[in-house]
Write a protein that holds these residues in place. Sequence first.
Motif, PDB file in Angstrom:
ATOM      1  N   PHE A 133      45.905 -25.219 103.501  1.00  0.00           N
ATOM      2  CA  PHE A 133      44.956 -24.429 102.791  1.00  0.00           C
ATOM      3  C   PHE A 133      44.183 -23.348 103.673  1.00  0.00           C
ATOM      4  O   PHE A 133      43.858 -22.207 102.920  1.00  0.00           O
ATOM      5  N   ILE A 134      43.646 -23.626 104.765  1.00  0.00           N
ATOM      6  CA  ILE A 134      43.050 -22.584 105.583  1.00  0.00           C
ATOM      7  C   ILE A 134      44.000 -21.583 105.931  1.00  0.00           C
ATOM      8  O   ILE A 134      43.741 -20.542 105.968  1.00  0.00           O
ATOM      9  N   GLY A 135      45.349 -21.921 106.369  1.00  0.00           N
ATOM     10  CA  GLY A 135      46.675 -20.969 106.596  1.00  0.00           C
ATOM     11  C   GLY A 135      46.500 -20.231 105.500  1.00  0.00           C
ATOM     12  O   GLY A 135      46.546 -18.957 105.562  1.00  0.00           O
ATOM     13  N   ARG A 136      46.644 -20.332 104.146  1.00  0.00           N
ATOM     14  CA  ARG A 136      46.964 -19.729 103.150  1.00  0.00           C
ATOM     15  C   ARG A 136      45.657 -18.753 103.151  1.00  0.00           C
ATOM     16  O   ARG A 136      45.912 -17.424 102.378  1.00  0.00           O
ATOM     17  N   HIS A 185      28.504 -17.617 105.984  1.00  0.00           N
ATOM     18  CA  HIS A 185      27.525 -18.360 106.953  1.00  0.00           C
ATOM     19  C   HIS A 185      28.416 -19.318 107.446  1.00  0.00           C
ATOM     20  O   HIS A 185      28.514 -19.456 108.867  1.00  0.00           O
ATOM     21  N   HIS A 186      29.348 -19.994 106.913  1.00  0.00           N
ATOM     22  CA  HIS A 186      30.204 -21.204 107.398  1.00  0.00           C
ATOM     23  C   HIS A 186      31.501 -20.426 108.008  1.00  0.00           C
ATOM     24  O   HIS A 186      32.011 -19.891 107.322  1.00  0.00           O
ATOM     25  N   PRO A 187      31.755 -21.086 109.081  1.00  0.00           N
ATOM     26  CA  PRO A 187      33.330 -20.408 109.745  1.00  0.00           C
ATOM     27  C   PRO A 187      34.469 -20.822 108.676  1.00  0.00           C
ATOM     28  O   PRO A 187      34.472 -22.020 108.391  1.00  0.00           O
ATOM     29  N   LEU A 188      35.238 -19.958 108.640  1.00  0.00           N
ATOM     30  CA  LEU A 188      36.389 -20.163 107.760  1.00  0.00           C
ATOM     31  C   LEU A 188      37.408 -21.108 108.591  1.00  0.00           C
ATOM     32  O   LEU A 188      37.806 -22.041 108.073  1.00  0.00           O
ATOM     33  N   ILE A 189      37.436 -20.655 110.210  1.00  0.00           N
ATOM     34  CA  ILE A 189      38.255 -21.581 111.024  1.00  0.00           C
ATOM     35  C   ILE A 189      36.990 -22.193 111.951  1.00  0.00           C
ATOM     36  O   ILE A 189      36.327 -21.503 112.672  1.00  0.00           O
ATOM     37  N   PHE A 190      37.109 -23.491 111.889  1.00  0.00           N
ATOM     38  CA  PHE A 190      36.001 -24.295 112.742  1.00  0.00           C
ATOM     39  C   PHE A 190      36.786 -25.145 113.708  1.00  0.00           C
ATOM     40  O   PHE A 190      36.596 -25.003 114.806  1.00  0.00           O
ATOM     41  N   SER A 191      37.820 -25.755 113.066  1.00  0.00           N
ATOM     42  CA  SER A 191      38.824 -26.472 114.526  1.00  0.00           C
ATOM     43  C   SER A 191      39.882 -25.886 114.640  1.00  0.00           C
ATOM     44  O   SER A 191      40.465 -25.068 113.950  1.00  0.00           O
ATOM     45  N   PRO A 192      40.191 -26.012 115.831  1.00  0.00           N
ATOM     46  CA  PRO A 192      41.627 -25.300 116.471  1.00  0.00           C
ATOM     47  C   PRO A 192      42.842 -25.399 115.375  1.00  0.00           C
ATOM     48  O   PRO A 192      42.950 -26.696 114.781  1.00  0.00           O
ATOM     49  N   MET A 193      43.507 -24.236 115.146  1.00  0.00           N
ATOM     50  CA  MET A 193      44.654 -24.099 114.194  1.00  0.00           C
ATOM     51  C   MET A 193      45.817 -24.201 115.190  1.00  0.00           C
ATOM     52  O   MET A 193      46.099 -23.379 115.969  1.00  0.00           O
ATOM     53  N   LYS A 194      46.882 -25.096 114.703  1.00  0.00           N
ATOM     54  CA  LYS A 194      48.052 -25.122 115.669  1.00  0.00           C
ATOM     55  C   LYS A 194      49.174 -24.097 114.829  1.00  0.00           C
ATOM     56  O   LYS A 194      50.191 -23.725 115.414  1.00  0.00           O
ATOM     57  N   SER A 195      48.942 -23.801 113.768  1.00  0.00           N
ATOM     58  CA  SER A 195      49.792 -23.070 112.731  1.00  0.00           C
ATOM     59  C   SER A 195      49.239 -22.401 111.780  1.00  0.00           C
ATOM     60  O   SER A 195      48.143 -22.992 111.290  1.00  0.00           O
ATOM     61  N   VAL A 196      49.554 -20.985 111.312  1.00  0.00           N
ATOM     62  CA  VAL A 196      48.921 -20.661 110.097  1.00  0.00           C
ATOM     63  C   VAL A 196      50.167 -20.380 109.135  1.00  0.00           C
ATOM     64  O   VAL A 196      50.906 -19.356 109.254  1.00  0.00           O
TER      65      VAL A 196
END
Length: 260
Positions: A80-83, A64-75
């Motif tokens: 923790f989201i990048g992982r 339901h909730h997006p894993l990526i919500f705010s823009p990511m500048k790197s992965v």
Amino acid sequence: MLCSEIIQVIEASYPKSAALGFDNVGLLVGRADKETDKVYLAVDATDAVIDHAIAAGAGMLITHHPLIFSPMKSVTEEDFIGRRVMKLIRNDISCYAMHTNYDVLGMGALAGRILELKDADVLDVTMETDGAAEGIGRVGNLGKEMTLEECCVYVKHKLNLGTLKVFGDMDRKVSRLAVSPGSGKSAVSPAIAAGADVLVTGDIGHHEGLDAVARGLAVIDAGHYGTEYIFLDDMKQFFGSRLPGIGTVVEPVVHPFQVI
């Protein structure tokens, strides 16, 4: 079945165009051409959920909730989201989010049915489809007038919750209820405009609660997760009826915090 084919089925009922402007829905990680015979359903793409999806052999994680919500500048492994993104990619799991598009076209009506609201209307209209208003939440009448305390017991029973946070006079009589699953600070004014006596929602802070009561609205904070985990069973039924050949594994209902 290809993930792209599963996505087509989802978006036939919950198109991305129904999502609110701030949102980030759809395929967020992985391949649309991934072949899978199993999906994993969860509210959030936490580390534990991703591990469970891997263990279940799912090729697609639907949250339901997006894993990526705010823009990511790197992965990278440093975030923790990048992982999480990297773990999904390493295990070839596609991650799809259906957030406010589901809120608008599914969650509000579902919550209204669970609370058995009579003559329910959309609480906060965000769009029209085929001449019908759609949007966030529902407002309607309870089956009978009750005190706010009795209403709390009723909501706990209907949503199968252990605890609630309440703002208002527990002896006050209520008969018209608004429900806005998730974070409901912005639902206070629409609930008052709709003549509600009480609002059931989540994420109500100290000032929002006090201010709502001062404006004549009692608030039952049933929690963000407590008002949205209903997504899981609803989507399990959705896949069972529309894609019976796809195995569906559902993350167990576990509230993210405890009150002690």
